[in-house]
Design an enzyme around this catalytic site. Sequence first.
Site, PDB file in Angstrom:
ATOM      1  N   GLY A 116       5.813   6.625   0.319  1.00  0.00           N
ATOM      2  CA  GLY A 116       5.514   5.195   0.453  1.00  0.00           C
ATOM      3  C   GLY A 116       4.332   4.855   1.337  1.00  0.00           C
ATOM      4  O   GLY A 116       4.442   4.028   2.230  1.00  0.00           O
ATOM      5  N   HIS A 147       1.749   5.406  14.798  1.00  0.00           N
ATOM      6  CA  HIS A 147       1.150   4.082  15.023  1.00  0.00           C
ATOM      7  C   HIS A 147       1.926   3.247  16.046  1.00  0.00           C
ATOM      8  O   HIS A 147       1.782   2.029  16.095  1.00  0.00           O
ATOM      9  CB  HIS A 147       1.033   3.322  13.684  1.00  0.00           C
ATOM     10  CG  HIS A 147       0.003   3.908  12.759  1.00  0.00           C
ATOM     11  ND1 HIS A 147      -0.143   3.530  11.452  1.00  0.00           N
ATOM     12  CD2 HIS A 147      -0.948   4.858  12.972  1.00  0.00           C
ATOM     13  CE1 HIS A 147      -1.134   4.218  10.892  1.00  0.00           C
ATOM     14  NE2 HIS A 147      -1.630   5.045  11.798  1.00  0.00           N
ATOM     15  N   TYR A 184       3.939 -10.341  17.385  1.00  0.00           N
ATOM     16  CA  TYR A 184       4.871  -9.224  17.544  1.00  0.00           C
ATOM     17  C   TYR A 184       6.295  -9.702  17.834  1.00  0.00           C
ATOM     18  O   TYR A 184       7.258  -9.042  17.445  1.00  0.00           O
ATOM     19  CB  TYR A 184       4.348  -8.224  18.589  1.00  0.00           C
ATOM     20  CG  TYR A 184       3.242  -7.396  17.982  1.00  0.00           C
ATOM     21  CD1 TYR A 184       3.549  -6.387  17.067  1.00  0.00           C
ATOM     22  CD2 TYR A 184       1.908  -7.660  18.230  1.00  0.00           C
ATOM     23  CE1 TYR A 184       2.541  -5.667  16.440  1.00  0.00           C
ATOM     24  CE2 TYR A 184       0.892  -6.945  17.612  1.00  0.00           C
ATOM     25  CZ  TYR A 184       1.228  -5.949  16.716  1.00  0.00           C
ATOM     26  OH  TYR A 184       0.233  -5.238  16.078  1.00  0.00           O
ATOM     27  N   VAL A 224       6.112   1.222  12.416  1.00  0.00           N
ATOM     28  CA  VAL A 224       6.441   0.884  13.798  1.00  0.00           C
ATOM     29  C   VAL A 224       7.894   0.418  13.911  1.00  0.00           C
ATOM     30  O   VAL A 224       8.388   0.183  15.007  1.00  0.00           O
ATOM     31  CB  VAL A 224       5.475  -0.187  14.366  1.00  0.00           C
ATOM     32  CG1 VAL A 224       4.046   0.368  14.408  1.00  0.00           C
ATOM     33  CG2 VAL A 224       5.512  -1.491  13.577  1.00  0.00           C
TER      34      VAL A 224
HETATM   35  N1  APR Z   1       9.546   2.961  -2.379  1.00  0.00           N
HETATM   36  C1  APR Z   1       8.443   3.747  -2.274  1.00  0.00           C
HETATM   37  N2  APR Z   1       7.192   3.267  -2.137  1.00  0.00           N
HETATM   38  C2  APR Z   1       7.046   1.930  -2.105  1.00  0.00           C
HETATM   39  C3  APR Z   1       8.148   1.043  -2.210  1.00  0.00           C
HETATM   40  C4  APR Z   1       9.444   1.614  -2.368  1.00  0.00           C
HETATM   41  N3  APR Z   1      10.543   0.879  -2.473  1.00  0.00           N
HETATM   42  N4  APR Z   1       7.671  -0.224  -2.117  1.00  0.00           N
HETATM   43  C5  APR Z   1       6.332  -0.127  -1.964  1.00  0.00           C
HETATM   44  N5  APR Z   1       5.949   1.177  -1.964  1.00  0.00           N
HETATM   45  C6  APR Z   1       4.619   1.743  -1.811  1.00  0.00           C
HETATM   46  C7  APR Z   1       3.497   0.850  -2.276  1.00  0.00           C
HETATM   47  O1  APR Z   1       3.285   1.083  -3.664  1.00  0.00           O
HETATM   48  C8  APR Z   1       2.323   1.306  -1.431  1.00  0.00           C
HETATM   49  O2  APR Z   1       1.620   2.352  -2.065  1.00  0.00           O
HETATM   50  O3  APR Z   1       4.381   1.933  -0.442  1.00  0.00           O
HETATM   51  C9  APR Z   1       2.986   1.855  -0.170  1.00  0.00           C
HETATM   52  C10 APR Z   1       2.790   0.980   1.049  1.00  0.00           C
HETATM   53  O4  APR Z   1       1.430   0.947   1.376  1.00  0.00           O
HETATM   54  P1  APR Z   1       0.858   0.169   2.643  1.00  0.00           P
HETATM   55  O5  APR Z   1       1.434  -1.192   2.715  1.00  0.00           O
HETATM   56  O6  APR Z   1      -0.625   0.320   2.571  1.00  0.00           O
HETATM   57  O7  APR Z   1       1.472   0.965   3.871  1.00  0.00           O
HETATM   58  P2  APR Z   1       0.964   2.227   4.671  1.00  0.00           P
HETATM   59  O8  APR Z   1       0.264   3.203   3.781  1.00  0.00           O
HETATM   60  O9  APR Z   1       2.126   2.692   5.466  1.00  0.00           O
HETATM   61  O10 APR Z   1      -0.104   1.572   5.640  1.00  0.00           O
HETATM   62  C11 APR Z   1      -0.667   2.381   6.628  1.00  0.00           C
HETATM   63  O11 APR Z   1      -1.875   0.585   7.657  1.00  0.00           O
HETATM   64  O12 APR Z   1      -1.336  -1.603   7.854  1.00  0.00           O
HETATM   65  C12 APR Z   1      -1.644  -0.462   8.579  1.00  0.00           C
HETATM   66  O13 APR Z   1      -0.929   0.481  10.607  1.00  0.00           O
HETATM   67  C13 APR Z   1      -0.456  -0.098   9.414  1.00  0.00           C
HETATM   68  O14 APR Z   1       0.925   1.875   9.362  1.00  0.00           O
HETATM   69  C14 APR Z   1       0.216   0.963   8.564  1.00  0.00           C
HETATM   70  C15 APR Z   1      -0.956   1.627   7.881  1.00  0.00           C
END
Ligand code: APR
Length: 248
Positions: free
Chosen positions: A186, A118, A64, A102
Amino acid sequence: MDTHGPIDIEPGHSVVFLTGAGISAESGIRTFRDARGLWEEHRVEEVASPEGFAADPALVWRFYAQRRAQALTVAPNPAHHALADLERTLGPERFFLATQNVDHLHEAGGSKDVVHMHGELFRTRCSDEDCPTLPFHDERHDFPTLPRCSCGALQRPHIVWFGEIPFEMHTIKRRVQACDLFVTVGSSGVVYPAAGLVREMLYRQEQGERVRSVYVGLERPENANAFDAVILGKAGEVLPGLFRVLGA
Ligand code: APR
């Protein structure tokens, strides 16, 4: 759908946004999934779970500390600014923002009310659930010794780890159940309960309510079929100008 006109927000209507890692991608914050679930040689569960913290708190704090140090170098992008503008236009009754992120980029972009389901990278709390000390703002990212609360217990990041329950789900659900438009930005739609919120809108539609849901992101999320519209693109390019507030 990947071409789109403006989405109208009618007088009196309210909007709920749920944002995920994708909204911060253009600011340069790497997601867990980008890194294939690994940090250095460790599985993310080792550094982001209560079990991992109990086994090796120094490792968890090092993880972290690095994330804090990186977050201090990034700035909000046009997507964060677009949501802050919409909040200013609609006001707190008609606008609600919950994020799975976060990082502090919504606040840095001007958002006033952000529900961090989160947790927050720049907050720390006592690891003893019975300690009355409240979570506090904390940008420290160098720990020569493990940080301790005045009660003697270790301090921990104010983050919802794997296996822990997200914050404020009751409030978030209530707002989703009362909104006219639900927008996810996203988020890959694999982490629950966040990924299930759009189903509230489907349920309301089945009850005859005229409500809508929209997804904005780079690729179709796992739960894409639950949305009325999926707009493919970068959040920072799509969100500015996407919404037209009627009667404002
Ligand atoms: N604009 C829009 N979307 C985007 C961009 C962008 N510039 N770049 C990437 N993405 C999309 C990706 O295609 C993907 O579908 O954002 C998404 C990110 O997905 P994850 O990494 O899975 O993130 P998230 O859904 O927020 O994860 C949820 O999981 O890792 C744990 O606790 C953590 O809060 C997190 C949770």
